[in-house]
Design a protein around this motif. Structure first.
Motif, short mmCIF file in Angstrom:
data_model
loop_
_atom_site.label_atom_id
_atom_site.label_comp_id
_atom_site.label_asym_id
_atom_site.label_seq_id
_atom_site.Cartn_x
_atom_site.Cartn_y
_atom_site.Cartn_z
N VAL B 186 0.84 -1.20 0.00
CA VAL B 186 0.00 0.00 0.00
C VAL B 186 0.88 1.26 0.00
CG1 VAL B 186 -1.68 1.33 1.34
CG2 VAL B 186 -1.99 -1.13 1.05
N GLU B 187 1.97 1.21 0.74
CA GLU B 187 2.87 2.37 0.78
C GLU B 187 3.45 2.67 -0.60
OE1 GLU B 187 5.95 2.12 3.68
OE2 GLU B 187 4.54 2.06 5.36
N LYS B 188 3.86 1.62 -1.28
CA LYS B 188 4.42 1.79 -2.62
C LYS B 188 3.37 2.43 -3.53
CE LYS B 188 6.86 -0.90 -6.16
NZ LYS B 188 5.88 -1.55 -7.06
N LEU B 189 2.15 1.93 -3.35
CA LEU B 189 1.05 2.44 -4.13
C LEU B 189 0.83 3.94 -3.90
CD1 LEU B 189 -1.49 1.86 -5.79
CD2 LEU B 189 -2.60 1.12 -3.69
N ILE B 190 0.82 4.33 -2.63
CA ILE B 190 0.61 5.74 -2.30
C ILE B 190 1.69 6.59 -2.95
CG2 ILE B 190 0.60 7.43 -0.41
CD1 ILE B 190 -0.57 5.14 1.36
N TYR B 191 2.90 6.08 -2.91
CA TYR B 191 4.02 6.81 -3.50
C TYR B 191 3.81 7.03 -4.99
CZ TYR B 191 8.74 8.55 -3.66
OH TYR B 191 9.81 9.37 -3.79
N GLU B 192 3.27 5.99 -5.65
CA GLU B 192 2.99 6.10 -7.09
C GLU B 192 1.87 7.10 -7.37
OE1 GLU B 192 4.30 4.33 -9.78
OE2 GLU B 192 5.88 3.79 -8.31
N LEU B 193 0.88 7.07 -6.48
CA LEU B 193 -0.35 7.82 -6.75
C LEU B 193 -0.16 9.33 -6.73
CD1 LEU B 193 -2.99 5.75 -4.75
CD2 LEU B 193 -2.73 5.89 -7.24
N LYS B 194 0.86 9.79 -6.03
CA LYS B 194 0.95 11.24 -5.85
C LYS B 194 1.23 11.97 -7.16
CE LYS B 194 5.75 11.83 -4.53
NZ LYS B 194 6.65 12.22 -3.47
N LYS B 195 1.66 11.23 -8.20
CA LYS B 195 1.83 11.88 -9.50
C LYS B 195 0.50 12.49 -9.96
CE LYS B 195 5.19 8.46 -10.80
NZ LYS B 195 5.01 7.06 -11.18
N GLU B 196 -0.57 11.79 -9.66
CA GLU B 196 -1.86 12.25 -10.16
C GLU B 196 -2.78 12.82 -9.08
OE1 GLU B 196 -3.88 9.59 -13.03
OE2 GLU B 196 -2.03 8.39 -12.84
N TYR B 197 -2.47 12.52 -7.83
CA TYR B 197 -3.41 12.90 -6.78
C TYR B 197 -2.72 13.70 -5.69
CZ TYR B 197 -6.07 9.12 -8.90
OH TYR B 197 -6.72 8.32 -9.78
N THR B 198 -3.53 14.51 -5.03
CA THR B 198 -3.06 15.17 -3.81
C THR B 198 -3.50 14.28 -2.66
OG1 THR B 198 -3.40 17.30 -4.87
CG2 THR B 198 -3.21 17.28 -2.45
N ILE B 199 -2.55 13.87 -1.83
CA ILE B 199 -2.87 12.87 -0.81
C ILE B 199 -2.61 13.41 0.59
CG2 ILE B 199 -2.27 10.57 0.08
CD1 ILE B 199 -1.58 9.81 -2.82
N ILE B 200 -3.60 13.21 1.45
CA ILE B 200 -3.39 13.52 2.87
C ILE B 200 -3.56 12.22 3.63
CG2 ILE B 200 -4.07 14.94 4.82
CD1 ILE B 200 -5.45 16.81 2.91
N ILE B 201 -2.56 11.85 4.41
CA ILE B 201 -2.63 10.57 5.09
C ILE B 201 -2.35 10.73 6.58
CG2 ILE B 201 -0.21 10.12 4.41
CD1 ILE B 201 -0.87 7.13 4.50
N VAL B 202 -3.27 10.18 7.38
CA VAL B 202 -3.04 10.14 8.82
C VAL B 202 -2.28 8.86 9.11
CG1 VAL B 202 -4.15 9.81 11.06
CG2 VAL B 202 -5.14 11.40 9.39
N THR B 203 -1.24 8.95 9.88
CA THR B 203 -0.53 7.71 10.21
C THR B 203 0.02 7.75 11.63
OG1 THR B 203 1.28 6.23 9.64
CG2 THR B 203 1.60 8.56 9.13
N HIS B 204 0.05 6.57 12.22
CA HIS B 204 0.61 6.38 13.55
C HIS B 204 2.07 5.99 13.46
CE1 HIS B 204 -2.68 6.25 16.56
NE2 HIS B 204 -1.64 6.42 17.33
N ASN B 205 2.44 5.62 12.23
CA ASN B 205 3.71 4.98 12.02
C ASN B 205 4.73 6.00 11.51
OD1 ASN B 205 5.83 3.62 10.76
ND2 ASN B 205 4.55 1.83 10.30
#
Ligand code: ADP
Ligand code: MG
Lengths: 290, 251
Positions: B186-205
Motif C-alpha cells: 500500500v505504501e508503494k502504491l501511495i508513493y505512485e499515486l501522488k503523481k496524479e493525486y493530492t494525498i493527505i494521510i493520517v498515520t501512527h507509524n
C-alpha cells in the motif's frame, strides 16, 4: 444438592416441558387428523371447492378456507411490508437518534394492542369508512380485516428490519457517503442489500403472523368459506373456522369436530414451512458474516 | 507549487469540547502530506473536514474555512455529494461492500449514473491496475470482495476510491489493520499515486510518514505544533514536543 444443580435441573425441566408440549400438540393434531382422513379422502379435502361440514349437504374441501387465509394474509402483508420497511429505513438511515428512541417503542405498542380491539376496529370503523366510497362492500369482508391486520403487523416488520439495518457495519455507510452517494442511494444500494437476509426474515415473520392471526379475521372477515379473490365479500379463514367450531355446540369426537384438526394441520404446515425458510436464511446469514 | 487545499482559522467543537484549535495550513498539489500526533489529538477530525464527513456527527460544529481550489467547501451552495466525487476517502479498516469485486469498484461510477458496461469495465480495470490489484483479481471479478485478504481488501477500497478519478485522496491510517507485507504494498502504491493525486494521510507509524510523505504536520491536543517538509521534521524539528514524539518518547 447445591444451588447450581437445582437451577440446572429447573432449566432442563422447563426445556423438556416445552418439547413435550410440542410433541403433545403434534400428536393430538396428527391422530385426530388421521381419523378425519379415514372418513374423508385426502383427494376430496384438497380438491373439493366447497367447505360445508356444518351443513346437511356436507363438503370437505379445504380450498375456500385456504383461499380466505391467503387473501387476508396477502392484503395484510401488502400493507405491513412496504410501510414497515419504509419506517425501518427512515429510522435507521434518516431519523435523528432522539426521534428514533421515541418512535420505536411507540410503534411496538401497535403489536401489544389486544387483537380483539383490532377486530372491532376493523368491523366498526374501517369497514363503514371504506363502505362510504366502495358501494356494495359487505359488512364482513377480507379487505378491512386484512388492512387492520397489516397495521398490527407493521412493528414486526419495522422493528426487525431496523435491527437488521443497524447491524450492518457503520463503515459501509461511511464508505458509501464517502463516494458521494446520497442517503437514498446509500440506503438502497448498500444498506438494504447488506441487511437483506434480516429483512427477508422479518417479511416471513409478517406472513406467519398474518396466516396465524385469528381474532381480527374471525370478527371482521366473516364466517362464510368462499373460494374467491374478491376482497369485498365475507369469507372465512382457517383460523376463524377453528374458532367458530370450538365455540359452537359441535359434539366432541364427531366428524364435524375432527374437521378443526384437519384445518389445524393445514395451518401448521404453512407456518412450519415458513419457519424453516426463515431458519435456513438466518443460518446462511450467520455463515456469511463469520 | 500550487496549493490545493487550505484550512483557515479552523476550530472544531464537539458540543463544548474543542477538538481543533485555530488551525492554519495549506496543502501542496500532487504531494503526500502526513498528519501525525498522539491518539486523540484531532487528526481524524481534521481529515474528515475535507470531505465533510463530520457533518453526520450531531454534536459537530466548525469555525473557520476549508478551501479547496480556493473555494470554501462549507458554503451553503456546495452540494456535498458533488464535493465527495472529487475527494476520495480510504478508511482505517478495509470496508468493502458485501458485493462482488467488480461491483465494489464500479460503485462510485454507478452512483454517478454510468451504466454503459464497456465504460464500466474499462474504468474498473484501470482503477484496479492503479491500486496494484488487477493481476491478483482479474479472474475473480465476480467473486465477493469479502473473500479477499485484508491487504487486498484495502487495495480494493483504494481502487474503489480511484475509480471515480478524484483529485484528492484522504487516508485515515490505511495500513493500521494490515500486516507488514500488505503495508509495504500500500505504501508503494501511495508513493505512485501522488503523481496524479493530492494525498493527505493520517498515520501512527513514524517510519511510514518518513518513507512516503513530502510534508508532515504534527498535531498535539488539537493544536498544529509543527508543519514542514518531512525530511526537515524528522531531521531537525523546531519544537521539543515534535522531537519527543518522533523519537518515540511519548505517544
Ligand atoms: N463523534 C465525536 N463526538 C465527540 N467527541 C469526539 C468525536 N470524535 C472524536 N471526538 C474527540 O475529539 C478528539 C479528537 O479525536 P480524533 O479526531 O478521532 O483524534 P485522532 O484521530 O487524532 O486519534 C478526541 O478527544 C475525541 O475523543
Ligand atoms: Mg484517528
Amino acid at each position: 444438592m447445591n444451588k447450581e444443580k437445582i437451577i440446572e435441573g429447573l432449566l432442563k425441566l422447563s426445556a423438556s416441558i416445552t418439547i413435550l408440549t410440542t410433541i403433545g400438540i403434534l400428536y393430538v393434531l396428527l391422530s385426530e387428523s388421521i381419523s378425519f382422513f379415514k372418513e374423508v379422502s385426502i383427494l376430496e379435502f384438497l380438491t373439493d371447492k366447497e367447505w360445508t361440514p356444518l351443513f346437511v349437504n356436507k363438503h370437505f374441501g379445504i380450498l375456500p378456507l385456504v383461499m380466505g387465509t391467503l387473501l387476508t394474509t396477502f392484503i395484510a402483508v401488502s400493507v405491513a411490508i412496504p410501510i414497515g420497511i419504509t419506517i425501518a429505513i427512515y429510522l435507521s438511515e434518516y431519523a435523528p437518534n432522539k426521534f428514533r428512541k421515541i418512535v420505536k417503542p411507540l410503534l411496538e405498542i401497535l403489536a401489544a394492542v389486544p387483537t380483539i380491539v383490532y377486530g372491532f376496529f376493523a368491523l366498526v370503523v374501517v369497514t363503514p369508512f371504506l363502505q362510504s366510497f366502495i358501494p356494495g362492500m359487505s359488512g364482513f369482508n377480507s379487505l378491512s380485516a386484512g388492512i387492520v391486520m397489516g397495521i398490527m403487523i407493521i412493528p414486526y416488520v419495522s422493528s426487525l428490519s431496523e435491527d437488521a439495518l443497524r447491524a450492518v457495519p457503520k463503515a459501509l455507510r461511511n464508505a458509501s457517503f464517502g463516494m458521494g452517494a446520497t442517503r437514498l442511494q446509500t440506503a438502497f444500494k448498500v444498506m438494504v442489500p447488506a441487511a437483506s437476509s434480516g429483512i427477508i426474515v422479518s417479511i416471513i415473520l409478517a406472513f406467519s403472523r398474518a396466516i396465524g392471526e385469528t381474532m381480527i379475521v374471525a370478527i371482521a372477515a366473516g364466517q362464510q368459506p368462499r373460494l374467491t379473490l374478491n376482497p369485498l365479500v365475507p369469507i372465512e379463514t382457517i383460523t376463524a373456522y377453528i374458532v367458530q367450531v370450538s365455540l359452537g355446540d359441535v359434539a366432541h369426537g364427531s366428524l364435524e369436530y375432527k374437521t378443526i384438526f384437519a384445518a389445524g394441520i393445514t395451518l401448521f404446515l404453512f407456518t412450519f414451512i415458513l419457519n424453516n425458510i426463515s431458519y435456513y436464511i438466518r443460518k446462511k446469514f450467520k455463515e456469511q458474516y463469520e | 507549487m500550487k496549493n490545493k487545499l487550505e484550512a483557515k482559522n479552523v476550530s472544531v467543537f464537539y458540543d463544548d469540547f474543542q477538538a481543533l484549535n485555530n488551525i492554519n495550513m495549506s496543502f501542496e498539489e500532487n504531494a503526500v502530506t502526513a498528519l501525525i500526533g498522539p491518539s486523540g489529538c484531532g487528526k481524524s477530525t481534521y481529515l474528515r473536514l475535507f470531505n465533510r464527513m463530520n457533518d453526520y456527527i450531531e454534536s459537530f460544529r466548525l469555525e473557520g474555512e476549508i478551501l479547496i481550489d480556493k473555494k470554501n467547501i462549507y458554503n451553503k451552495n456546495i452540494i456535498v455529494e458533488d464535493l465527495r466525487k472529487n475527494i476520495g476517502m480510504v478508511f482505517q479498516k478495509p470496508n468493502p461492500f458485501p458485493k462482488s469485486i467488480f461491483e465494489n469498484v464500479a460503485y462510485g461510477l454507478r452512483i454517478q449514473g454510468i451504466k454503459n458496461k464497456a465504460i464500466l469495465r474499462i474504468k474498473v480495470r484501470k482503477a484496479l491496475q492503479q491500486a496494484a490489484l488487477w493481476d491478483e483479481v482479474k479472474n475473480d471479478l465476480d467473486k465477493s470482495a469479502l473473500t479477499l485478504s485484508g491487504g487486498q481488501q484495502q487495495r480494493l477500497c483504494i481502487a474503489r476510491t480511484l475509480a471515480v478519478e478524484p483529485s484528492i485522496v484522504l487516508m485515515d491510517e490505511p495500513t493500521s489493520a494490515l500486516d507488514p507485507i500488505a503495508t509495504a504494498k500500500v505504501e508503494k502504491l501511495i508513493y505512485e499515486l501522488k503523481k496524479e493525486y493530492t494525498i493527505i494521510i493520517v498515520t501512527h507509524n513514524m517510519q511510514q510518514a518518513k518513507r512516503i510523505s513530502d510534508y508532515t504536520a504534527f498535531f498535539y491536543m488539537g493544536d498544529l505544533i509543527e508543519y514542514n517538509k518531512t525530511e526537515h521534521i524528522f531531521t531537525n524539528p523546531t519544537h521539543d514536543r515534535t522531537q519527543n514524539y518522533i523519537t518515540g518518547r511519548f505517544g
